[in-house]
Design an enzyme around this catalytic site. Structure first.
Site, PDB file in Angstrom:
ATOM      1  N   LYS A   1       0.829  -1.212   0.000  1.00  0.00           N
ATOM      2  CA  LYS A   1       0.000   0.000   0.000  1.00  0.00           C
ATOM      3  C   LYS A   1       0.863   1.262   0.000  1.00  0.00           C
ATOM      4  O   LYS A   1       0.631   2.174  -0.802  1.00  0.00           O
ATOM      5  CB  LYS A   1      -0.928   0.003   1.219  1.00  0.00           C
ATOM      6  CG  LYS A   1      -1.877   1.209   1.259  1.00  0.00           C
ATOM      7  CD  LYS A   1      -2.855   1.107   2.417  1.00  0.00           C
ATOM      8  CE  LYS A   1      -2.186   1.318   3.738  1.00  0.00           C
ATOM      9  NZ  LYS A   1      -3.143   1.359   4.878  1.00  0.00           N
TER      10      LYS A   1
ATOM     11  N   ASP B   1      -6.553   1.302   0.683  1.00  0.00           N
ATOM     12  CA  ASP B   1      -6.685   1.507   2.120  1.00  0.00           C
ATOM     13  C   ASP B   1      -8.106   1.142   2.528  1.00  0.00           C
ATOM     14  O   ASP B   1      -8.864   0.582   1.737  1.00  0.00           O
ATOM     15  CB  ASP B   1      -6.341   2.954   2.489  1.00  0.00           C
ATOM     16  CG  ASP B   1      -7.364   3.952   1.970  1.00  0.00           C
ATOM     17  OD1 ASP B   1      -8.225   3.566   1.141  1.00  0.00           O
ATOM     18  OD2 ASP B   1      -7.302   5.124   2.379  1.00  0.00           O
TER      19      ASP B   1
END
Length: 220
Positions: free
Chosen positions: A120, A138
């Site tokens: 991420k 997210d």
């Protein structure tokens, strides 16, 4: 959603959010990397408050290392998990100095080799700093992918891979921030503002899409 609906979905988001950018404060790729590392399980606001104190005294890997562990912790102690984050930041800075000439690398492999940098975080840096069409899934993007029907999946990686195929090419660069900002301010987890949503008629989330009296149920 079919291809036509997906194109309209992102067209409307881009119209509503003409400048989709991160809300983290930074002035260099290194500062962005550090801010994103610190933002795990923390709000952008709390990170910005901490980095407003940190970056003026340490905005390069060398300066961060010179600050030392105790010095770094003193600047970021208001952020959750600051003990482990401080260790990761300094270990990352050491690698940047020793292996990358003090510069942040522009490849996923090199980024994910840094302590505290997962997929991420790497995607955020690749997208925001290096202009690569990546999507960092997210909690907001995971929720939107599933809730809207745009890219349902049981894991962040599954949602990411589906989004990479589902998002129209012309919106792929901005999709990451468009979805984060839409999820943060409109499509919240507990009380989504469906009556204010510009894509309400394209969304498959039905339980809360009845608009209050006086609000249109779909955008013009």
């Amino acid at each position: 959603m079919n291809a036509t609906q997906r194109l309209e979905f992102f067209r409307r988001l881009k119209q509503a959010i003409p400048e989709p950018v991160t809300e983290l404060d930074y002035s260099s790729t290194f500062e962005l990397l550090i801010a994103v590392m610190l933002s795990a399980q923390a709000t952008d606001k709390s990170v910005n408050l901490a980095t407003a104190r940190l970056f003026p005294v340490a905005n390069t890997p060398q300066a961060m290392l010179a600050l030392g562990l105790d010095g770094l912790k003193a600047h970021i102690k208001t952020i959750g998990l600051y003990h482990s984050k401080a260790n990761h930041v300094l270990a990352t800075c050491q690698i940047l100095v020793e292996q990358h000439g003090g510069e942040v690398p522009a490849t996923r492999e090199a980024l994910e080799a840094l302590p505290g940098v997962g997929r991420k975080t790497a995607n955020v840096v690749l997208n925001t700093a290096f202009g690569q069409p990546t999507i960092a899934v997210d909690t907001h993007i995971f929720r939107l992918g599933n809730r809207t029907g745009l890219a349902p999946g049981k894991t962040p990686l599954a949602v990411e891979l589906k989004l990479m195929k589902a998002v129209p090419k012309e919106y792929l660069q901005d999709a990451h921030h468009l979805m984060i900002l839409h999820g943060r301010y409109t499509c919240m987890a507990r009380k989504p503002h469906c009556h204010q949503c510009v894509v309400i008629d394209l969304c498959r989330f039905k339980p809360k899409t009845v608009a209050p009296e006086g609000f249109a149920s779909a955008p013009a």
